[in-house]
Design an enzyme around this catalytic site. Structure first.
Site, short mmCIF file in Angstrom:
data_model
loop_
_atom_site.label_atom_id
_atom_site.label_comp_id
_atom_site.label_asym_id
_atom_site.label_seq_id
_atom_site.Cartn_x
_atom_site.Cartn_y
_atom_site.Cartn_z
N GLY A 146 0.74 -1.32 -0.09
CA GLY A 146 -0.18 0.01 0.12
C GLY A 146 0.83 1.20 -0.04
O GLY A 146 1.97 1.30 0.12
N ASP A 147 0.24 2.27 -0.18
CA ASP A 147 0.87 3.62 -0.18
C ASP A 147 1.95 3.83 -1.36
O ASP A 147 3.06 4.58 -1.17
CB ASP A 147 1.58 3.72 1.14
CG ASP A 147 0.65 3.60 2.30
OD1 ASP A 147 -0.32 4.35 2.32
OD2 ASP A 147 1.12 3.34 3.42
N LYS A 189 -0.89 5.16 -5.56
CA LYS A 189 -1.99 4.77 -6.41
C LYS A 189 -2.92 5.81 -6.85
O LYS A 189 -3.66 5.93 -7.70
CB LYS A 189 -3.00 3.40 -5.93
CG LYS A 189 -2.31 2.26 -5.91
CD LYS A 189 -3.03 1.18 -4.97
CE LYS A 189 -3.41 1.48 -3.61
NZ LYS A 189 -2.21 1.61 -2.58
N LYS A 235 -2.18 9.01 -6.80
CA LYS A 235 -1.76 9.76 -7.85
C LYS A 235 -2.03 9.34 -9.43
O LYS A 235 -2.54 10.26 -10.08
CB LYS A 235 -0.34 10.14 -7.58
CG LYS A 235 0.29 11.05 -8.67
CD LYS A 235 1.61 10.26 -9.34
CE LYS A 235 1.69 10.93 -10.84
NZ LYS A 235 3.03 11.85 -10.67
N HIS A 252 -5.42 7.72 0.30
CA HIS A 252 -4.65 8.03 -1.06
C HIS A 252 -4.45 9.63 -0.90
O HIS A 252 -5.37 10.48 -0.69
CB HIS A 252 -5.48 7.96 -2.24
CG HIS A 252 -5.89 6.32 -2.65
ND1 HIS A 252 -4.97 5.49 -2.47
CD2 HIS A 252 -7.15 5.99 -3.02
CE1 HIS A 252 -5.68 4.13 -2.81
NE2 HIS A 252 -6.94 4.73 -3.06
N THR A 285 -4.21 8.22 6.96
CA THR A 285 -5.19 8.29 7.73
C THR A 285 -5.02 8.42 9.10
O THR A 285 -5.44 9.11 9.71
CB THR A 285 -5.91 6.86 7.46
OG1 THR A 285 -6.43 6.88 5.84
CG2 THR A 285 -7.20 6.94 8.37
N ARG A 310 0.52 8.15 11.19
CA ARG A 310 1.80 7.12 11.84
C ARG A 310 3.03 7.10 10.91
O ARG A 310 2.80 7.18 9.83
CB ARG A 310 1.37 5.44 11.99
CG ARG A 310 0.38 5.57 13.00
CD ARG A 310 -0.11 4.06 13.10
NE ARG A 310 -0.56 3.25 12.18
CZ ARG A 310 -1.27 2.18 12.34
NH1 ARG A 310 -1.33 1.24 13.42
NH2 ARG A 310 -1.65 1.59 11.12
P1 GDP Z 1 -1.85 5.53 -2.28
O1 GDP Z 1 -2.37 5.10 -1.08
O2 GDP Z 1 -1.03 4.27 -2.87
O3 GDP Z 1 -2.24 6.50 -3.15
O4 GDP Z 1 -0.27 6.09 -1.63
P2 GDP Z 1 -0.17 7.56 -0.56
O5 GDP Z 1 -1.11 8.42 -1.11
O6 GDP Z 1 -0.52 7.04 0.76
O7 GDP Z 1 1.22 7.96 -0.73
C1 GDP Z 1 2.04 8.20 -1.72
C2 GDP Z 1 2.42 9.66 -1.33
O8 GDP Z 1 3.34 9.71 -2.46
C3 GDP Z 1 1.66 10.74 -1.39
O9 GDP Z 1 1.97 11.74 -0.60
C4 GDP Z 1 1.61 11.35 -3.05
O10 GDP Z 1 1.47 12.70 -3.21
C5 GDP Z 1 3.26 10.94 -3.29
N1 GDP Z 1 3.47 10.73 -4.52
C6 GDP Z 1 3.12 10.12 -5.39
N2 GDP Z 1 3.89 9.78 -6.42
C7 GDP Z 1 5.00 10.70 -6.13
C8 GDP Z 1 6.07 10.67 -6.91
O11 GDP Z 1 6.31 10.45 -8.14
N3 GDP Z 1 7.03 11.54 -6.16
C9 GDP Z 1 6.92 12.14 -5.10
N4 GDP Z 1 7.81 12.95 -4.53
N5 GDP Z 1 5.73 11.80 -4.37
C10 GDP Z 1 4.94 11.24 -5.09
#
Ligand code: GDP
Length: 429
Positions: A11-12, A15, A17, A40, A301, A304
């Site tokens: 996770g994280d 996705k 983006k 997300h 969320t 942590r």
């Molecule tokens: P998700 O749950 O899979 O959508 O992931 P999260 O949102 O928890 O974590 C992704 C984090 O990385 C977020 O803060 C995004 O804004 C950031 N992010 C996504 N793609 C990129 C990237 O290519 N570069 C950087 N620096 N941050 C990114």
């Protein structure tokens, strides 16, 4: 055409983006599993948002955003999220809620918290959002389906039955305050009025949409390692995180899912307990955590701090395989520009033997990482839009990972924004 955006790891992976970016050209975005237990993060022209329940298409007026039947629907949270968006000038999104989705009840959240308390140090790292009790009840056939909110006789009878059952636990196991059927009924009436304008027969809607050639995105939550069957059981979530489940959790034929984009981050992070083979600690981890993602690797969320590690080719190859990846999106690559050298985990050593196949949990716990160290590129790569313009060592890093995992990396994300993406021709295609 139906596409799925799913996680290849814990996770994280970014996705949100990738979904937000692809939603530009989509008609429909659907959440098909999970609930408000993860988030997300999306950065776009309206600002930075953490979505927990809403599909990532909510920033586009042309997208219908669907809460599929496979989701654990927390009704008040959903509406709080919609208000958060509109308060920040995002136009009210088009929402549709499946009449077959089930509802996270207040006692699911209570019981989740009480169970964590009871297990103390032996807990599964629940976010206390009620997800495990919710899915347990769904499969024990005592959950509340959205459609049932509109059947008063059924509700009146069912709240009594459910309270009897839950109160046994509350009284004798947890020694907490009991719940009352009349309170529950009132809550359900409130929920009914909240969801009423949005409830629909989603599978019928999607059947029409598929026939009309609409572009449909299935949005997964968490990743392969958190799947209850194929992940690191029991340190998993309670609904399937795999693209295949998109067919069930949305209500479409499995063969309609033509593209599966497995998202994988250029290093590893994980939340909660459980084996994490390529984990790093101390200052090395702290620096990556601080620089990671967009503003640090802290739960969207829960806030942590996430556990950090080097990229894990063993876990990712397995992760992509179980997702059935047709494409891989490698994200957050820009963050690694500070490192002189970048270790990558290419094998697991278990009882003195090296394997590249991801093992079952009891063997995973014994695994030690086999690392290959690659040279860093030591510069900022944000803003680059052409693959060839990436520094040579950066391309080598991508190509090394691609060769190890054996699935085509067709997208490289080098920043949190929608436009921070490099499309790439892969020789594996
Ligand atoms: P998700 O749950 O899979 O959508 O992931 P999260 O949102 O928890 O974590 C992704 C984090 O990385 C977020 O803060 C995004 O804004 C950031 N992010 C996504 N793609 C990129 C990237 O290519 N570069 C950087 N620096 N941050 C990114």
């Amino acid at each position: 055409m139906v596409k799925a955006v799913v996680g290849a790891n814990w996770g994280d992976e970014g996705k949100g983006k990738i979904t937000d970016m692809l939603a530009q050209k989509a008609d429909i975005v659907i959440r098909f599993q999970g609930g408000a237990n993860a988030g997300h993060t999306i950065v776009n022209n309206y600002g930075k948002f953490a979505l927990h329940t809403l599909p990532s298409g909510v920033f586009y007026g042309h997208v219908t955003n669907i809460i599929g039947n496979g989701v654990a629907l927390n009704v008040p949270r959903l509406f709080e999220e919609i208000s958060e968006l509109t308060a920040r000038n995002v136009p009210a999104p088009h929402i549709m809620i499946s009449d077959r989705a089930q509802i996270v009840m207040p006692y699911h959240i209570l019981l989740d918290g009480y169970e964590e308390e009871r297990l103390a140090g032996k807990s599964f790292g629940s976010t206390k959002s009620g997800i495990a009790p919710f899915y347990s009840d769904k499969f024990a056939k005592i959950g509340f389906q959205v459609s049932e909110l509109f059947d008063e006789e059924l509700l009146k009878e069912k709240v009594v039955r459910v309270c009897e059952l839950k109160n046994v636990l509350l009284e004798h196991l947890y020694h907490k305050e009991l719940i009352r059927p009349e309170d529950l009924l009132e809550t359900l009436h409130t929920y009914r009025e909240m969801v009423r304008p949005y409830v629909a027969n989603v599978s019928a809607f999607l059947d029409e949409a598929v026939k009309a050639g609409k572009s449909i995105l299935l949005e997964g939550q968490l990743g392969t390692m958190k799947d209850p069957d194929h992940g690191i059981y029991p340190m998993v979530t309670s609904s399937s995180t795999l693209a295949a489940y998109g067919a069930i959790g949305a209500g479409i034929p499995p063969y309609e899912i033509r593209q599966i984009i497995a998202v994988t981050k250029a290093y590893s992070s994980a939340v909660g307990a459980g084996a994490f083979v390529s984990e790093i600690f101390g200052d090395e981890a702290e620096e990556l955590r601080r620089r990671g993602g967009d503003g640090g690797e802290y739960g969207a969320t829960t806030g942590r701090p996430r556990r950090m590690g080097w990229y894990d080719c063993v876990a990712s190859r397995y992760g992509c395989r179980l997702q059935g990846a047709t494409d891989v999106a490698l994200t957050v690559l820009d963050v690694l520009g500070y490192l002189d050298e970048i270790p990558v985990c290419t094998g697991y050593e278990i009882d003195g033997q090296v394997t590249t196949e991801f093992p079952v949990t009891c063997r995973l716990e014994k695994a030690k990482p086999v690392l290959t160290v690659l040279p860093g590129w030591k510069c900022e790569i944000r803003g680059i839009r052409q693959y060839e313009q990436l520094p040579e060592n950066c391309r080598k890093y991508i190509e090394f990972i691609e060769a190890q995992i054996g699935y085509p990396i067709t997208m490289v994300s080098n920043g949190p924004g929608r436009e921070d993406i490099i499309y790439r021709q892969s020789s594996l295609r």
